[in-house]
Scaffold this motif. Structure first.
Motif, mmCIF file in Angstrom:
data_model
loop_
_atom_site.group_PDB
_atom_site.id
_atom_site.type_symbol
_atom_site.label_atom_id
_atom_site.label_comp_id
_atom_site.label_asym_id
_atom_site.label_seq_id
_atom_site.Cartn_x
_atom_site.Cartn_y
_atom_site.Cartn_z
ATOM 1 N N GLU C 215 0.826 -1.202 0.000
ATOM 2 C CA GLU C 215 0.000 0.000 0.000
ATOM 3 C C GLU C 215 0.858 1.249 0.000
ATOM 4 O O GLU C 215 0.608 2.212 -0.698
ATOM 5 N N GLU C 216 1.926 1.189 0.839
ATOM 6 C CA GLU C 216 2.856 2.289 0.941
ATOM 7 C C GLU C 216 3.472 2.579 -0.429
ATOM 8 O O GLU C 216 3.511 3.722 -0.877
ATOM 9 N N ALA C 217 3.921 1.523 -1.084
ATOM 10 C CA ALA C 217 4.554 1.690 -2.392
ATOM 11 C C ALA C 217 3.559 2.245 -3.412
ATOM 12 O O ALA C 217 3.861 3.154 -4.179
ATOM 13 N N MET C 218 2.330 1.722 -3.384
ATOM 14 C CA MET C 218 1.318 2.161 -4.345
ATOM 15 C C MET C 218 1.012 3.643 -4.147
ATOM 16 O O MET C 218 0.871 4.394 -5.103
ATOM 17 N N THR C 219 0.858 4.065 -2.900
ATOM 18 C CA THR C 219 0.463 5.437 -2.608
ATOM 19 C C THR C 219 1.516 6.429 -3.078
ATOM 20 O O THR C 219 1.189 7.449 -3.679
ATOM 21 N N MET C 220 2.792 6.132 -2.768
ATOM 22 C CA MET C 220 3.792 7.185 -2.902
ATOM 23 C C MET C 220 4.541 7.199 -4.221
ATOM 24 O O MET C 220 5.042 8.230 -4.636
ATOM 25 N N SER C 221 4.652 6.046 -4.877
ATOM 26 C CA SER C 221 5.683 5.941 -5.906
ATOM 27 C C SER C 221 5.272 6.455 -7.263
ATOM 28 O O SER C 221 4.103 6.408 -7.654
ATOM 29 N N ASP C 222 6.273 6.930 -8.024
ATOM 30 C CA ASP C 222 6.102 7.123 -9.456
ATOM 31 C C ASP C 222 6.192 5.775 -10.147
ATOM 32 O O ASP C 222 5.417 5.470 -11.030
ATOM 33 N N ARG C 223 7.208 4.990 -9.740
ATOM 34 C CA ARG C 223 7.326 3.634 -10.253
ATOM 35 C C ARG C 223 7.654 2.687 -9.113
ATOM 36 O O ARG C 223 8.258 3.081 -8.111
ATOM 37 N N ILE C 224 7.253 1.436 -9.326
ATOM 38 C CA ILE C 224 7.533 0.401 -8.344
ATOM 39 C C ILE C 224 8.328 -0.690 -9.039
ATOM 40 O O ILE C 224 8.022 -1.040 -10.180
ATOM 41 N N ALA C 225 9.351 -1.206 -8.355
ATOM 42 C CA ALA C 225 10.031 -2.398 -8.863
ATOM 43 C C ALA C 225 9.682 -3.537 -7.923
ATOM 44 O O ALA C 225 9.950 -3.467 -6.735
ATOM 45 N N VAL C 226 9.044 -4.566 -8.451
ATOM 46 C CA VAL C 226 8.734 -5.738 -7.632
ATOM 47 C C VAL C 226 9.900 -6.711 -7.764
ATOM 48 O O VAL C 226 10.292 -7.064 -8.881
ATOM 49 N N MET C 227 10.477 -7.084 -6.636
ATOM 50 C CA MET C 227 11.645 -7.956 -6.656
ATOM 51 C C MET C 227 11.329 -9.316 -6.062
ATOM 52 O O MET C 227 10.499 -9.437 -5.171
ATOM 53 N N ASP C 228 12.024 -10.325 -6.577
ATOM 54 C CA ASP C 228 11.928 -11.668 -6.003
ATOM 55 C C ASP C 228 13.231 -12.397 -6.291
ATOM 56 O O ASP C 228 13.721 -12.377 -7.425
ATOM 57 N N LEU C 229 13.795 -13.024 -5.272
ATOM 58 C CA LEU C 229 15.008 -13.837 -5.421
ATOM 59 C C LEU C 229 16.128 -13.095 -6.147
ATOM 60 O O LEU C 229 16.803 -13.655 -7.006
ATOM 61 N N GLY C 230 16.300 -11.821 -5.808
ATOM 62 C CA GLY C 230 17.423 -11.075 -6.356
ATOM 63 C C GLY C 230 17.213 -10.549 -7.764
ATOM 64 O O GLY C 230 18.118 -9.972 -8.344
ATOM 65 N N LYS C 231 16.038 -10.751 -8.313
ATOM 66 C CA LYS C 231 15.770 -10.266 -9.667
ATOM 67 C C LYS C 231 14.580 -9.317 -9.649
ATOM 68 O O LYS C 231 13.726 -9.396 -8.778
ATOM 69 N N LEU C 232 14.525 -8.447 -10.687
ATOM 70 C CA LEU C 232 13.362 -7.593 -10.849
ATOM 71 C C LEU C 232 12.310 -8.405 -11.577
ATOM 72 O O LEU C 232 12.585 -9.014 -12.607
ATOM 73 N N VAL C 233 11.079 -8.415 -11.065
ATOM 74 C CA VAL C 233 10.026 -9.143 -11.753
ATOM 75 C C VAL C 233 9.272 -8.191 -12.674
ATOM 76 O O VAL C 233 8.971 -8.502 -13.808
ATOM 77 N N GLN C 234 8.994 -7.000 -12.160
ATOM 78 C CA GLN C 234 8.300 -5.997 -12.986
ATOM 79 C C GLN C 234 8.642 -4.607 -12.471
ATOM 80 O O GLN C 234 8.714 -4.391 -11.260
ATOM 81 N N VAL C 235 8.883 -3.687 -13.384
ATOM 82 C CA VAL C 235 9.120 -2.293 -13.018
ATOM 83 C C VAL C 235 8.101 -1.463 -13.772
ATOM 84 O O VAL C 235 8.101 -1.464 -15.009
ATOM 85 N N ALA C 236 7.217 -0.780 -13.044
ATOM 86 C CA ALA C 236 6.153 -0.035 -13.722
ATOM 87 C C ALA C 236 5.484 0.903 -12.729
ATOM 88 O O ALA C 236 5.646 0.754 -11.523
ATOM 89 N N PRO C 237 4.712 1.879 -13.247
ATOM 90 C CA PRO C 237 3.948 2.736 -12.332
ATOM 91 C C PRO C 237 2.913 1.905 -11.581
ATOM 92 O O PRO C 237 2.513 0.838 -12.060
ATOM 93 N N PRO C 238 2.457 2.410 -10.416
ATOM 94 C CA PRO C 238 1.569 1.615 -9.557
ATOM 95 C C PRO C 238 0.349 1.061 -10.279
ATOM 96 O O PRO C 238 0.029 -0.117 -10.151
ATOM 97 N N ALA C 239 -0.325 1.896 -11.065
ATOM 98 C CA ALA C 239 -1.567 1.442 -11.704
ATOM 99 C C ALA C 239 -1.286 0.289 -12.654
ATOM 100 O O ALA C 239 -2.059 -0.662 -12.765
ATOM 101 N N GLU C 240 -0.160 0.389 -13.345
ATOM 102 C CA GLU C 240 0.183 -0.656 -14.303
ATOM 103 C C GLU C 240 0.516 -1.956 -13.572
ATOM 104 O O GLU C 240 0.143 -3.051 -13.997
ATOM 105 N N ILE C 241 1.231 -1.815 -12.444
ATOM 106 C CA ILE C 241 1.564 -2.992 -11.643
ATOM 107 C C ILE C 241 0.282 -3.687 -11.195
ATOM 108 O O ILE C 241 0.164 -4.907 -11.210
ATOM 109 N N TYR C 242 -0.724 -2.859 -10.832
ATOM 110 C CA TYR C 242 -1.957 -3.421 -10.291
ATOM 111 C C TYR C 242 -2.839 -4.001 -11.391
ATOM 112 O O TYR C 242 -3.358 -5.109 -11.266
ATOM 113 N N GLU C 243 -2.966 -3.242 -12.474
ATOM 114 C CA GLU C 243 -3.912 -3.659 -13.509
ATOM 115 C C GLU C 243 -3.279 -4.566 -14.557
ATOM 116 O O GLU C 243 -3.964 -5.371 -15.171
ATOM 117 N N LEU C 244 -1.989 -4.393 -14.788
ATOM 118 C CA LEU C 244 -1.344 -5.177 -15.829
ATOM 119 C C LEU C 244 -0.124 -5.917 -15.283
ATOM 120 O O LEU C 244 0.993 -5.698 -15.748
#
Lengths: 274, 302, 382
Positions: C215-244
């Protein structure tokens, strides 16, 4: 658990502390005995304190002991703090296992071994035995105790404080003096006090490494005890106990008070600002 | 050094200085002496010099004089049953004292850990305080108590249990040594035990009792096993130095008590036989190496 | 980008501009601790004035990534560039980035003022300048009254603001924030989120924030990078992360979602039919690029996009499921309905509670219909 101590706990505490304190108490009481016989009470007197004061050999030994203690405790505190930093911060360097062994082993090493081996070293390098050999020997022994005390504080030290300082532009050495040292100072001071008392206390290592003009108080007391018990020894022991007791009590009251003030301030902060 | 903690990072030379200064000190003043003691123990008794005379003229002659190794001292130690008995007796006294210390120290540490939180720091201070007073003084205090004409005799006579001619026969016996050792080493046993017991989560005991375990049983299945690190640390912290103890057997044990620390002392100071006392020390050290290593492993854990 | 989703919170998207120069650049950065790979061959560009979040579960490498930028860890391989300059070998105390620590790391032996002035003193600024800056910072975080207090005399929220003021005092080009709001309670956290956004906007700084709170990331960020196991899974603005979301991992990590496994039965144009044995029917969806007939894929649809109703939908409606209400989670603003299909599968639907009735129109064990339009969800192939 139960707020009251059970009879078992109370008994074991009372018996335990009686065992620890009764002998010391008796020693002090009989230092005020009129009679030369240490065990027969013949009325109150301070004459043994007077004769102790006049005993030049005893007073000289006391002075030597204090000088050895101050000097060795100070060097040992510096070395021990470095050793603690090494053990706490550097996890991989050649010979780390050896180093940690050399720090912990003296804690339990029988003093006769440490004393004899150091003496043989001093003889091997042709170092005249006396004040300095005793001081070096005590430094070697007590730095390990300092290292253990300081290390146990460093374990709980929040490393992010140092990172924060560096992040704000403070180089590592300066960080140590601006942040780390002030915060571990109580442990360093405790280490110094421990080193100092251990040095005051030591008979065996000092006996091996002493030389002309460097008779310490424990050596003096030991030789007198071997000749027979006199209330003069009780008197000087009582004075040493008194000094230590006052020192420890003052120190603990000081820390207790600062803790209380801290608590009060903390509570006040939350009351005012929610 | 790439794995060193980053916070202390920075210029390489300061890091090396932090490590090197105490390291070199320990090498010179702690480790090197052991090699010298080993070397001397292998030299001939004949070239041993009495103490207090600067005999060795320097390193070169010193090494020359001890250059020829021989095992005479060790053979002598093995042949004279006095030494073997002294080693065995030291180990026995240390083992029995450690057991006694556990039996006395554990209930004390347990009661301290169960005391109300507010009084615990004071109890800990009370345990530490005697430790700050001189070891020698504390042993000395027992002489006055245990002597045949000492305080216990006087007290028992006053009570009427002893007649005017009866005297306590404890001084200069092994019993006196046990009393002295237990007394002097009690804080070393109580403190590690206390810190292990104090850390114990009380809800574990509540859970055990909730699951139907009676208190005495839950002590043996929960409290005691969890306090084992403290038991082991405390036992070694006492056992190892007691084996080489000198002051207590010398002042309280008299001539009837055989302990190796005393033997070493008299070989050195009375007989002035440095190589032989070195050999005594080397064997003592060899006996203690295993306990010391075990102790270090536990020291690192608590 | 597959699709634009209306305006983002400000007109700010340098990442879509091929000519924009990245301010921070991670180039094939790998960090290993012994056998453990914390960051695995990761490349990432962050732009000036961006509010960038690294989001992921603990142990995903996000904190290590931040600590490498601050200089507390050196990459095992790869380069980190700041404003075009390679940071390799630059110690933390010479980097123009400042960090706000998760524990705040306030110096306990210094006052609030002393803490804020600490960094300025290291730069050897003249005293009047330091005093002026400290005053300015205290005003910024509204702590003027507490200048002389020690950290232990402050509440949690006040400490957080001191830490912020201290890390801003040197006017760093980049501010790194490690779980900055983690120690605050929910209400305070929400307020502080907006304060942080205002400060970042006003001072024109680049913020890099590490958090595990979506929630914190969604509220504040221009872009979010979702990470897992040392890799980036997706880098995108919050709405895109949520919807796409681009993967099941992202879809599942952010918000609540129904994930339905199936096989792609047919793909014609942008229409796609997914045969789902799990719910005993097939799903009509829009194709999202990859995925050919016969491949395994997952249909992801957010519960608020699944309509729930007692009445059967009109004939010809696509994507209709029927089942019984199994569980209702009443959250105040919305209710979550867990609907059990005849074959036992559970599908979630949320309904906004727009009326003030205590008795909700749909109750336990009601027989209900679930529907969603063709474009309500997304087909994921990984």
């Amino acid at each position: 658990m139960n707020k009251n101590l059970g009879w078992f706990n109370l008994t074991s505490l009372v018996l335990g502390f009686a065992f620890l304190y009764l002998p010391i108490l008796l020693l002090v009481v009989f230092s005020f005995n009129e009679s030369k016989l240490v065990t027969v009470w013949a009325g109150f007197s301070t004459k043994w304190y007077v004769s102790m004061w006049a005993n030049e050999g005893l007073m000289d030994a006391a002075w030597v002991t204090v000088r050895v203690g101050l000097l060795s405790a100070t060097i040992a505190t510096a070395l021990g703090t470095l050793a603690a930093l090494t053990l706490d911060r550097f996890h991989r360097f050649p010979g780390r296992t050896l180093f940690s062994g050399m720090v912990y082993a003296p804690l339990v090493m029988p003093e006769v071994i440490t004393g004899l081996s150091l003496l043989l070293l001093f003889v091997a390098i042709n170092f005249d035995r006396g004040f300095w050999t005793v001081t070096l020997a005590h430094t070697t022994l007590t730095m390990c105790f300092v290292a253990v005390v300081v290390q146990s504080r460093l374990v709980t030290f929040d490393k992010s404080l140092e990172e924060a300082a560096q992040d704000l532009g403070c180089p590592p050495v300066k960080t140590f003096f601006a942040i780390t040292l002030p915060l571990i100072l109580p442990a360093v001071v405790a280490g110094w006090m421990l080193a100092f008392t251990l040095s005051l206390d030591d008979l065996v290592i000092a006996s091996f490494n002493t030389g002309p003009g460097a008779t310490t108080l424990p050596i003096k007391i030991y030789s007198q005890v071997r000749l027979g018990v006199t209330p003069e020894i009780n008197a000087i022991c009582s004075i040493m106990i008194g000094i230590v007791a006052i020192g420890v009590i003052v120190a603990s009251i000081a820390t207790r008070r600062s803790e209380l003030e801290r608590d009060k301030a903390e509570r006040a902060a939350f009351r005012v600002d929610g | 050094m790439a794995e060193a903690a980053p916070a202390k990072g920075g210029p390489g030379w300061t890091r090396w200085l932090v490590v090197a200064v105490p390291y070199l000190w320990s090498l010179v003043f702690f480790l090197a002496p052991f090699f010298i003691i080993l070397k001397i123990s292998l030299s001939q008794t004949a070239i041993a010099m009495p103490p207090y005379l600067p005999v060795f003229d320097g390193l070169s002659t010193f090494w020359e004089s001890v250059g020829e190794l021989n095992f005479d001292n060790y053979v002598f130690l093995a042949e004279d049953s006095l030494y073997i008995r002294a080693y065995l007796s030291s180990l026995k006294i240390a083992a029995v004292s450690t057991l006694l210390l556990l039996l006395i120290g554990y209930p004390m540490a347990y009661s301290m850990a169960r005391a109300p939180k507010s009084v615990r720091p004071m109890l800990v201070m009370l345990v530490i305080l005697p430790f700050w007073t001189s070891f020698l003084i504390r042993v000395y205090a027992w002489i006055g108590i245990l002597k045949p004409e000492g305080l216990i005799t006087v007290f028992l006579q006053w009570l009427g249990i002893y007649g005017p001619e009866d005297q306590l026969r404890v001084f200069n016996t092994e019993t006196a040594v046990y009393i002295g050792i237990v007394y002097s080493y009690l804080p070393f046993m109580v403190l590690p035990l206390y810190s292990a017991l104090e850390k114990l989560d009380m809800t574990l005991l509540e859970a055990a009792s909730d699951l139907g375990c009676p208190p005495v049983k839950s002590f043996w299945v929960i409290t005691f096993p969890l306090s084992l690190p403290g038991v082991i640390a405390g036992s070694f912290l006492c056992f190892i130095p007691i084996v080489g103890e000198f002051v207590i057997p010398d002042l309280l044990g008299g001539s009837s008590t055989l302990m190796i620390g005393k033997t070493l002392w008299s070989e050195f100071f009375s007989n002035r036989d440095w190589p032989l006392s070195s050999a005594v020390a080397v064997i003592l050290l060899a006996l203690l190496v295993v306990p010391i290593v075990i102790f270090q492993n536990y020291q690192k854990r608590i | 980008m597959a699709k634009t989703l209306g305006p983002v919170k400000r007109k700010f998207s340098p990442w879509d501009d091929p000519g924009a120069k990245p301010y921070i650049r991670f180039e094939n950065v790998t960090k290993r601790f012994g056998d453990f790979t914390a960051v695995d061959d990761l490349s990432l560009d962050i732009y000036e004035r961006e509010f960038f979040s690294l989001l992921g579960p603990s142990g995903c490498g996000k904190t290590t990534l931040m600590r490498m930028l601050a200089g507390f860890e050196e990459p095992t391989s790869g380069r980190i560039l700041l404003d075009g300059k390679d940071l390799a070998g630059v110690p933390p105390y010479r980097r123009p980035v400042n960090m706000m620590f998760q524990s705040y790391a306030l110096f306990p032996h210094m006052t609030v003022e002393g803490n804020i002035a600490f960094g300025l003193k290291q730069d050897g600024l003249p005293k009047p300048d330091i005093d002026a800056r400290v005053k300015e910072m205290l005003k910024l975080v509204k702590l003027e009254r507490f200048a002389q207090r020690k950290p232990h005399q402050l509440s949690g929220g006040q400490r957080q603001r001191v830490a912020l003021a201290r890390s801003l005092a040197k006017r760093p080009k980049v501010l790194l924030l490690d779980e900055p709001l983690g120690a605050l309670d929910k209400k305070l956290r929400e307020e502080t989120q907006f304060e942080l956004m205002d400060i970042q906007y006003e001072l024109g700084l680049t913020f890099l924030i590490v958090t595990h709170d979506q929630e914190e990331a969604m509220t504040m960020s221009d872009r979010i990078a979702v990470m897992d196991l040392g890799k980036l899974v997706q880098v995108a603005p919050p709405a895109e992360i949520y919807e796409l979301p681009n993967s099941r991992y992202v879809a599942d990590f952010i918000g609540d979602i129904n994930l339905i496994e199936g096989k792609i039965a047919s793909a014609e144009g942008n229409r796609l039919r997914l045969a789902c044995d799990g719910i005993g029917t097939s799903i009509e969806a829009e194709a999202s690029g990859s995925g050919a007939a016969g491949e395994t894929a997952w249909f992801a649809v957010r519960p608020e996009k699944v309509r729930i109703s007692h009445d059967p939908p009109p004939e010809g409606t696509v994507n209709v499921l029927s089942g019984e209400v199994w569980d209702i989670g009443y959250l105040g603003d919305v209710s979550v309905y867990r609907v059990k299909l005849p074959n036992g599968a559970i599908v979630k639907s949320t309904l906004a509670n727009v009326t003030r009735l205590v008795e909700r129109p749909i109750g336990w064990d009601d027989k209900v219909y679930l529907t969603w339009p063709r474009d309500a969800g997304i087909v994921l192939t990984r």
